[in-house]
Design a protein around this motif. Structure first.
Motif, PDB file in Angstrom:
ATOM      1  N   ARG A 158       0.827  -1.209   0.000  1.00 11.82           N
ATOM      2  CA  ARG A 158       0.000   0.000   0.000  1.00 11.82           C
ATOM      3  C   ARG A 158       0.864   1.263   0.000  1.00 11.82           C
ATOM      4  NH1 ARG A 158      -4.495   2.059  -1.941  1.00 11.82           N
ATOM      5  NH2 ARG A 158      -5.653   3.404  -0.507  1.00 11.82           N
ATOM      6  N   GLU A 159       1.984   1.221   0.722  1.00 13.28           N
ATOM      7  CA  GLU A 159       2.918   2.350   0.715  1.00 13.28           C
ATOM      8  C   GLU A 159       3.365   2.665  -0.702  1.00 13.28           C
ATOM      9  OE1 GLU A 159       6.299   2.045   3.295  1.00 13.28           O
ATOM     10  OE2 GLU A 159       5.147   1.067   4.870  1.00 13.28           O
ATOM     11  N   LEU A 160       3.804   1.624  -1.409  1.00 13.26           N
ATOM     12  CA  LEU A 160       4.286   1.822  -2.773  1.00 13.26           C
ATOM     13  C   LEU A 160       3.163   2.303  -3.683  1.00 13.26           C
ATOM     14  CD1 LEU A 160       6.511   1.663  -4.878  1.00 13.26           C
ATOM     15  CD2 LEU A 160       5.986  -0.760  -5.172  1.00 13.26           C
ATOM     16  N   GLU A 161       1.991   1.709  -3.542  1.00 11.88           N
ATOM     17  CA  GLU A 161       0.848   2.083  -4.383  1.00 11.88           C
ATOM     18  C   GLU A 161       0.505   3.561  -4.230  1.00 11.88           C
ATOM     19  OE1 GLU A 161      -3.965   1.173  -4.640  1.00 11.88           O
ATOM     20  OE2 GLU A 161      -2.674  -0.100  -3.404  1.00 11.88           O
ATOM     21  N   LEU A 162       0.423   4.027  -2.987  1.00 12.86           N
ATOM     22  CA  LEU A 162       0.049   5.424  -2.757  1.00 12.86           C
ATOM     23  C   LEU A 162       1.174   6.376  -3.151  1.00 12.86           C
ATOM     24  CD1 LEU A 162      -1.836   5.153   0.655  1.00 12.86           C
ATOM     25  CD2 LEU A 162      -2.822   5.592  -1.609  1.00 12.86           C
ATOM     26  N   GLY A 163       2.428   5.953  -2.908  1.00 16.55           N
ATOM     27  CA  GLY A 163       3.552   6.790  -3.311  1.00 16.55           C
ATOM     28  C   GLY A 163       3.569   7.020  -4.812  1.00 16.55           C
ATOM     29  N   LEU A 164       3.270   5.978  -5.578  1.00 12.32           N
ATOM     30  CA  LEU A 164       3.210   6.105  -7.030  1.00 12.32           C
ATOM     31  C   LEU A 164       1.972   6.885  -7.468  1.00 12.32           C
ATOM     32  CD1 LEU A 164       4.311   2.513  -8.127  1.00 12.32           C
ATOM     33  CD2 LEU A 164       5.658   4.612  -8.229  1.00 12.32           C
ATOM     34  N   LYS A 165       0.882   6.735  -6.719  1.00  7.98           N
ATOM     35  CA  LYS A 165      -0.370   7.404  -7.090  1.00  7.98           C
ATOM     36  C   LYS A 165      -0.218   8.920  -7.067  1.00  7.98           C
ATOM     37  CE  LYS A 165      -4.731   7.156  -8.201  1.00  7.98           C
ATOM     38  NZ  LYS A 165      -5.143   6.547  -9.499  1.00  7.98           N
ATOM     39  N   VAL A 166       0.542   9.445  -6.110  1.00 11.11           N
ATOM     40  CA  VAL A 166       0.770  10.895  -6.050  1.00 11.11           C
ATOM     41  C   VAL A 166       1.338  11.385  -7.377  1.00 11.11           C
ATOM     42  CG1 VAL A 166       2.179  12.710  -5.030  1.00 11.11           C
ATOM     43  CG2 VAL A 166       1.061  11.055  -3.559  1.00 11.11           C
ATOM     44  N   HIS A 167       2.386  10.704  -7.849  1.00 11.62           N
ATOM     45  CA  HIS A 167       3.048  11.130  -9.082  1.00 11.62           C
ATOM     46  C   HIS A 167       2.164  10.892 -10.306  1.00 11.62           C
ATOM     47  CE1 HIS A 167       6.652  11.722  -6.714  1.00 11.62           C
ATOM     48  NE2 HIS A 167       6.479  10.511  -6.210  1.00 11.62           N
ATOM     49  N   GLU A 168       1.363   9.831 -10.256  1.00 10.78           N
ATOM     50  CA  GLU A 168       0.443   9.531 -11.353  1.00 10.78           C
ATOM     51  C   GLU A 168      -0.590  10.646 -11.500  1.00 10.78           C
ATOM     52  OE1 GLU A 168      -3.257   6.486 -11.919  1.00 10.78           O
ATOM     53  OE2 GLU A 168      -1.375   5.590 -11.237  1.00 10.78           O
ATOM     54  N   VAL A 169      -1.141  11.104 -10.388  1.00 12.36           N
ATOM     55  CA  VAL A 169      -2.137  12.176 -10.432  1.00 12.36           C
ATOM     56  C   VAL A 169      -1.504  13.475 -10.920  1.00 12.36           C
ATOM     57  CG1 VAL A 169      -3.675  13.618  -9.020  1.00 12.36           C
ATOM     58  CG2 VAL A 169      -3.589  11.144  -8.651  1.00 12.36           C
ATOM     59  N   ILE A 170      -0.281  13.747 -10.469  1.00  6.19           N
ATOM     60  CA  ILE A 170       0.395  14.983 -10.868  1.00  6.19           C
ATOM     61  C   ILE A 170       0.671  14.997 -12.368  1.00  6.19           C
ATOM     62  CG2 ILE A 170       2.583  16.252 -10.699  1.00  6.19           C
ATOM     63  CD1 ILE A 170       2.584  15.589  -7.701  1.00  6.19           C
TER      64      ILE A 170
END
Length: 250
Positions: free
Chosen positions: A145-157
């Motif tokens: 979940r840590e990795l998923e959310l960390g990547l999600k920030v950059h994906e949204v940006i």
């Protein structure tokens, strides 16, 4: 004895285990074995040995291996099965340098182009990161979940830039970095720093401060470059020790 009594007194058969749950179990166990170093980089995976060790048949095992291949953790070889991916530190460094430039520019551009809906999505992901920080453990599902959310920030940006080519380039970079990012999250337990770095990026984008957003994004990736050097040192120590070293937080 009546038929009802006979049925009630007879031993109950265990409910059959669904194949999907067997595949998930094999997937979770194999991923943990790879990321913990129990399966070495470059090691050829014996389906017979693994199916016995994991207690699953070869069909769910193969399905799990196919999922791990899509994540870049194993490589399928025609007529010879799967091997554990090898982490090329120099290639990872080069990819991270490219990522620093892409992430920095994406954050700067998103600060100008993001819609209010984009900013709301960014706030939502940051809230999920903050929530995870209050309940996280070192359990595999929390690490994932840590990795998923960390990547999600950059994906949204990067999506907020509206630049299709930039989105495609960033996706390719992250796909190639997936194994290294897994190891960074698993072996280098710097969650509080990661949260603070993501918060700095998000706040700068929301404030529409392009230069600050770019610098915060670049600083975050430079931290990953430093962590890769630490991972390289961990790998060297593991080989010299001839066994496994404790993982961060375990």
């Amino acid at each position: 004895m009546t038929i009802t009594e006979d049925a009630e007194s007879a031993p109950r058969r265990a409910a059959p285990v669904k194949r999907g749950s067997l595949r998930k179990r094999a997937y979770d166990q194999l991923k943990q074995m790879i990321l913990s170093g129990a399966l070495s980089p470059g090691e050829r995976l014996s389906e017979i040995r693994l199916s016995t060790a994991l207690g699953v048949s070869r069909t769910p095992l193969r399905e799990a291996l196919m999922s791990l291949e899509t994540e870049g953790l194993v490589i399928g070889k025609p007529n010879s099965g799967y091997i554990v991916v090898q982490l090329d530190i120099e290639t990872v460094r080069e990819l991270l340098v490219a990522r620093e430039g892409l992430d920095g520019y994406a954050a700067e551009l998103a600060a100008r182009t993001a819609t209010n809906a984009d900013l709301d999505r960014l706030r939502g992901v940051m809230e999920q990161i903050e929530d995870l920080g209050r309940t996280r453990t070192r359990a595999p599902e929390h690490i994932a979940r840590e990795l998923e959310l960390g990547l999600k920030v950059h994906e949204v940006i990067v999506a907020a830039t509206g630049n299709r080519i930039l989105c495609e380039m960033t996706t390719r970079i992250y796909e190639q970095l997936r194994t290294a990012l897994w190891l960074e999250v698993l072996w280098i337990d710097l969650w509080d720093e990661a949260v603070a770095e993501h918060r700095a990026i998000v706040e700068a984008v929301i404030a529409r401060d392009g230069p600050q957003a770019s610098e915060a994004a670049r600083r975050h990736v430079r931290g990953s470059i430093e962590n890769i050097s630490r991972i390289q040192n961990i790998q060297l120590h593991r080989r010299r020790a001839g066994g496994l070293l404790p993982l961060a937080g375990v």
